[in-house]
Design a protein around this motif. Sequence first.
Motif, PDB file in Angstrom:
ATOM      1  N   GLY A 196     -10.961  43.705  55.111  1.00  0.00           N
ATOM      2  CA  GLY A 196     -11.504  44.806  54.655  1.00  0.00           C
ATOM      3  C   GLY A 196     -10.524  45.892  54.281  1.00  0.00           C
ATOM      4  N   VAL A 197      -9.415  46.237  55.514  1.00  0.00           N
ATOM      5  CA  VAL A 197      -8.424  47.285  55.156  1.00  0.00           C
ATOM      6  C   VAL A 197      -7.678  47.075  53.981  1.00  0.00           C
ATOM      7  CG1 VAL A 197      -6.632  48.432  56.514  1.00  0.00           C
ATOM      8  CG2 VAL A 197      -8.903  47.879  57.519  1.00  0.00           C
ATOM      9  N   ALA A 198      -7.222  45.623  54.111  1.00  0.00           N
ATOM     10  CA  ALA A 198      -6.296  45.496  52.985  1.00  0.00           C
ATOM     11  C   ALA A 198      -6.977  45.714  51.414  1.00  0.00           C
ATOM     12  CB  ALA A 198      -5.602  44.129  53.232  1.00  0.00           C
ATOM     13  N   TYR A 199      -8.168  45.202  51.522  1.00  0.00           N
ATOM     14  CA  TYR A 199      -8.972  45.405  50.046  1.00  0.00           C
ATOM     15  C   TYR A 199      -8.785  46.603  49.748  1.00  0.00           C
ATOM     16  CZ  TYR A 199     -12.433  45.584  46.441  1.00  0.00           C
ATOM     17  OH  TYR A 199     -13.138  45.750  45.483  1.00  0.00           O
ATOM     18  N   LEU A 200      -9.271  47.530  50.689  1.00  0.00           N
ATOM     19  CA  LEU A 200      -9.401  49.138  50.232  1.00  0.00           C
ATOM     20  C   LEU A 200      -8.153  49.717  49.986  1.00  0.00           C
ATOM     21  CD1 LEU A 200     -12.437  49.846  52.732  1.00  0.00           C
ATOM     22  CD2 LEU A 200     -12.592  50.049  50.232  1.00  0.00           C
ATOM     23  N   VAL A 201      -6.993  49.320  50.724  1.00  0.00           N
ATOM     24  CA  VAL A 201      -5.930  49.779  50.439  1.00  0.00           C
ATOM     25  C   VAL A 201      -5.294  49.372  49.235  1.00  0.00           C
ATOM     26  CG1 VAL A 201      -3.167  49.484  51.182  1.00  0.00           C
ATOM     27  CG2 VAL A 201      -5.056  49.860  52.915  1.00  0.00           C
ATOM     28  N   GLY A 202      -5.562  48.039  48.724  1.00  0.00           N
ATOM     29  CA  GLY A 202      -5.434  47.570  47.371  1.00  0.00           C
ATOM     30  C   GLY A 202      -6.135  48.469  46.252  1.00  0.00           C
ATOM     31  N   ARG A 203      -7.214  49.040  46.459  1.00  0.00           N
ATOM     32  CA  ARG A 203      -8.059  49.953  45.777  1.00  0.00           C
ATOM     33  C   ARG A 203      -7.246  51.269  45.688  1.00  0.00           C
ATOM     34  NH1 ARG A 203      -9.421  50.046  42.465  1.00  0.00           N
ATOM     35  NH2 ARG A 203     -11.706  50.817  42.187  1.00  0.00           N
ATOM     36  N   ALA A 204      -7.053  51.790  46.785  1.00  0.00           N
ATOM     37  CA  ALA A 204      -6.267  53.138  46.714  1.00  0.00           C
ATOM     38  C   ALA A 204      -4.930  52.929  46.028  1.00  0.00           C
ATOM     39  CB  ALA A 204      -5.935  53.358  48.368  1.00  0.00           C
ATOM     40  N   LEU A 205      -4.115  51.799  46.268  1.00  0.00           N
ATOM     41  CA  LEU A 205      -2.986  51.805  45.549  1.00  0.00           C
ATOM     42  C   LEU A 205      -3.102  51.828  43.923  1.00  0.00           C
ATOM     43  CD1 LEU A 205      -1.241  48.900  47.491  1.00  0.00           C
ATOM     44  CD2 LEU A 205      -0.372  51.583  47.342  1.00  0.00           C
ATOM     45  N   GLU A 206      -4.299  51.068  43.457  1.00  0.00           N
ATOM     46  CA  GLU A 206      -4.561  50.997  42.037  1.00  0.00           C
ATOM     47  C   GLU A 206      -5.118  52.538  41.651  1.00  0.00           C
ATOM     48  OE1 GLU A 206      -7.646  48.133  41.575  1.00  0.00           O
ATOM     49  OE2 GLU A 206      -6.687  46.512  42.224  1.00  0.00           O
ATOM     50  N   LEU A 315      -3.311  57.188  53.978  1.00  0.00           N
ATOM     51  CA  LEU A 315      -3.695  56.949  55.426  1.00  0.00           C
ATOM     52  C   LEU A 315      -4.798  55.879  55.386  1.00  0.00           C
ATOM     53  CD1 LEU A 315      -2.929  57.488  58.418  1.00  0.00           C
ATOM     54  CD2 LEU A 315      -4.531  59.605  58.017  1.00  0.00           C
ATOM     55  N   ALA A 316      -4.602  54.900  56.056  1.00  0.00           N
ATOM     56  CA  ALA A 316      -5.825  53.672  56.070  1.00  0.00           C
ATOM     57  C   ALA A 316      -6.300  53.492  57.486  1.00  0.00           C
ATOM     58  CB  ALA A 316      -5.551  52.604  55.485  1.00  0.00           C
ATOM     59  N   GLU A 317      -7.231  54.229  57.864  1.00  0.00           N
ATOM     60  CA  GLU A 317      -7.763  54.169  59.261  1.00  0.00           C
ATOM     61  C   GLU A 317      -8.415  52.771  59.713  1.00  0.00           C
ATOM     62  OE1 GLU A 317      -8.344  59.173  59.698  1.00  0.00           O
ATOM     63  OE2 GLU A 317     -10.331  57.663  59.578  1.00  0.00           O
ATOM     64  N   GLY A 318      -7.749  52.057  60.115  1.00  0.00           N
ATOM     65  CA  GLY A 318      -8.122  50.389  60.774  1.00  0.00           C
ATOM     66  C   GLY A 318      -8.824  50.981  62.011  1.00  0.00           C
ATOM     67  N   ALA A 319      -8.712  51.757  62.891  1.00  0.00           N
ATOM     68  CA  ALA A 319      -9.224  52.242  63.949  1.00  0.00           C
ATOM     69  C   ALA A 319     -10.295  53.012  63.925  1.00  0.00           C
ATOM     70  CB  ALA A 319      -8.222  52.809  65.005  1.00  0.00           C
ATOM     71  N   ASP A 343     -12.250  56.217  58.377  1.00  0.00           N
ATOM     72  CA  ASP A 343     -12.573  55.151  59.354  1.00  0.00           C
ATOM     73  C   ASP A 343     -13.947  54.349  59.072  1.00  0.00           C
ATOM     74  OD1 ASP A 343     -13.721  57.293  60.443  1.00  0.00           O
ATOM     75  OD2 ASP A 343     -13.280  56.917  62.375  1.00  0.00           O
ATOM     76  N   ILE A 344     -14.932  55.257  58.726  1.00  0.00           N
ATOM     77  CA  ILE A 344     -16.322  54.770  58.489  1.00  0.00           C
ATOM     78  C   ILE A 344     -16.280  53.804  57.027  1.00  0.00           C
ATOM     79  CG2 ILE A 344     -17.342  56.453  59.850  1.00  0.00           C
ATOM     80  CD1 ILE A 344     -18.530  57.601  57.298  1.00  0.00           C
ATOM     81  N   LEU A 345     -15.246  54.023  56.335  1.00  0.00           N
ATOM     82  CA  LEU A 345     -15.413  53.422  55.221  1.00  0.00           C
ATOM     83  C   LEU A 345     -14.056  52.072  55.456  1.00  0.00           C
ATOM     84  CD1 LEU A 345     -15.442  52.624  52.191  1.00  0.00           C
ATOM     85  CD2 LEU A 345     -13.593  54.336  51.662  1.00  0.00           C
ATOM     86  N   CYS A 346     -13.000  52.541  55.810  1.00  0.00           N
ATOM     87  CA  CYS A 346     -11.909  51.618  55.674  1.00  0.00           C
ATOM     88  C   CYS A 346     -12.131  50.454  56.864  1.00  0.00           C
ATOM     89  CB  CYS A 346     -10.725  52.485  56.248  1.00  0.00           C
ATOM     90  SG  CYS A 346      -9.061  51.531  56.015  1.00  0.00           S
TER      91      CYS A 346
END
Length: 421
Positions: A196-206, A315-319, A343-346
Motif C-alpha cells: 500500500g505504501v508503494a502504491y501511494l508513493v507511485g501515485r505521488a510520483l505521478e 515523505l511517505a509515512e509507513g510508521a 500515516d493514516i493514509l499511507c
Amino acid sequence: MSRSIYSGPVFEMARQQFVRVADHLQIHEMDRDRLLYPKRAIAVSCPIHRDDGRTEVFQGYRVQHHLTLGPTKGGTRFAPSVDIGEVAALAIWMSWKCALAGLPYGGAKGGITVDPYKLSPRELEALSRRYMQEMIPFVGPHTDVMAPDMGTNEQVMAWFMDTYSMYQGQTVNEIVTGKPISAGGTLGRREATGRGVAYLVGRALEHLGIPAGDATAIIQGFGNVGSIAAYSLAERGVKIIGVSDHTAAYYDPAALDVAELKGHITRCGQLAGFSSQSLIEPSELLVQKCDILVPAAIERVITGENATHLKCRILAEGANGPTTPEADSILHERGDEIFVLPDILCNAGGVIVSYFEWVQDLQRLFWEEAEVFDRLYRILERSFQQTITRARRERIPHRMAAMAIGVNVVQSAKRTRGLFP
C-alpha cells in the motif's frame, strides 16, 4: 477532561494533532473530549512461568477508542516502550485511519510491556495466551478485533485465536486478523501495508511528474512494512539507496541490492553485518538526499531538529506517528517542497486488508489474492483523491486534510446516534 490517565509524548502528539484539526473544523469545545478520549481502557497483569522456574508478571493494555461505527480494530504491540498513553494514541490514530478509508470500525490498540526477543518460544506463547485470556471479557468479533503490530506476528495471532476459541467452545477465526492462511488468514495480509505504501508513493510520483525509474528512496525501518515497501518500489523501478533497522543503517547513492538485503535478513534476522562499506549513522540516513523518504519504524523520528534538513521530495509515512507536530509546522512552512503522505493514509493497507480478512472469516468465503489487492488499491485510490482534493480546496496540509475527513466521519456518526442518557 481536566484530569486524564493518558500521558506521555506519544499521546500528547496525538492530542495536539486533534486540537489542530478540531480548530480547523471549528468543533465546539463541549464536543471535543467525546471525540478525543477513548471509550474504554483496560490494564491487566499477565503472570507466566519463566523457563528458569520463576514467576514473572508483565503489564498488558488494551484501549478501545470508539465503537460508534462498529467494532474496534487495532494491533497488539509487544515492546519495552508500551504504556497506556502510547496505546491510547495509536488507538486514536487508528480511528481516523479507519474512518478515512471508509471502514466500519473504531480504533483500538493493545500491547504488553516486554521485550519479546528476550523470551523463549515457550515463554512467548505463554504470555500471548495469558494476555488474550485476560482480554476475553472485553473483546469479540463484533466488539474488538485484534491484529499484529511491532513485536507480534502471525503465530501470536494464531495463539490468540486458539485461546479465545477454546473458551468459546468453537473455532472463532474472526476474533483476530493477520493470522496464518491455515488458520483463516487472508492472502495478501502480510504484504498489504508495504504494498500500500508503494502504491501511494507511485501515485505521488505521478502527481509530481517524476518517473519511477528516475526516483531514489530511503527506507528507515526494514521490518515487515519497510522491506516489502522497498521490494515493491524496486519492482516499479525506484532505486533504493538507503535502509536501516534497529541494528544498522546503510547508504549507497549508487543503489543497494534489495534482494541481497532480504536474503541477509532471512539468514541473520537483522541488517547488522550486511556490509562494512556503506554503513552510516541512523540519524544521518534520514537527511540524505533522495526523492522518497519512508519512515517505517517507530513514532517521532521526524522532529523539529531534523525536519529543516530533510532533502526528500516525498515523505511517505509507513510508521504510525513518525512526524511530530513541531516537524509538521516546519514542513508546512517549507510549502510545496515536500509532498507528505500522512500515516493514516499511507500505512492504511494493513487495516484495510485486515478488514477483508474479517469479512471473509465471517462469510466463510475466501478471495483470490488478485481480488484482495484490487479492492485494496481501489480504497487507497479513493482515500488519496479525497485527501488531495480537500487539501487543495481548503489550502491545508495533507495530514490536516486526511485527519479532517476521518474526524468528520466519526463526529457525524456520534451526532446522528446521539448520547445515550
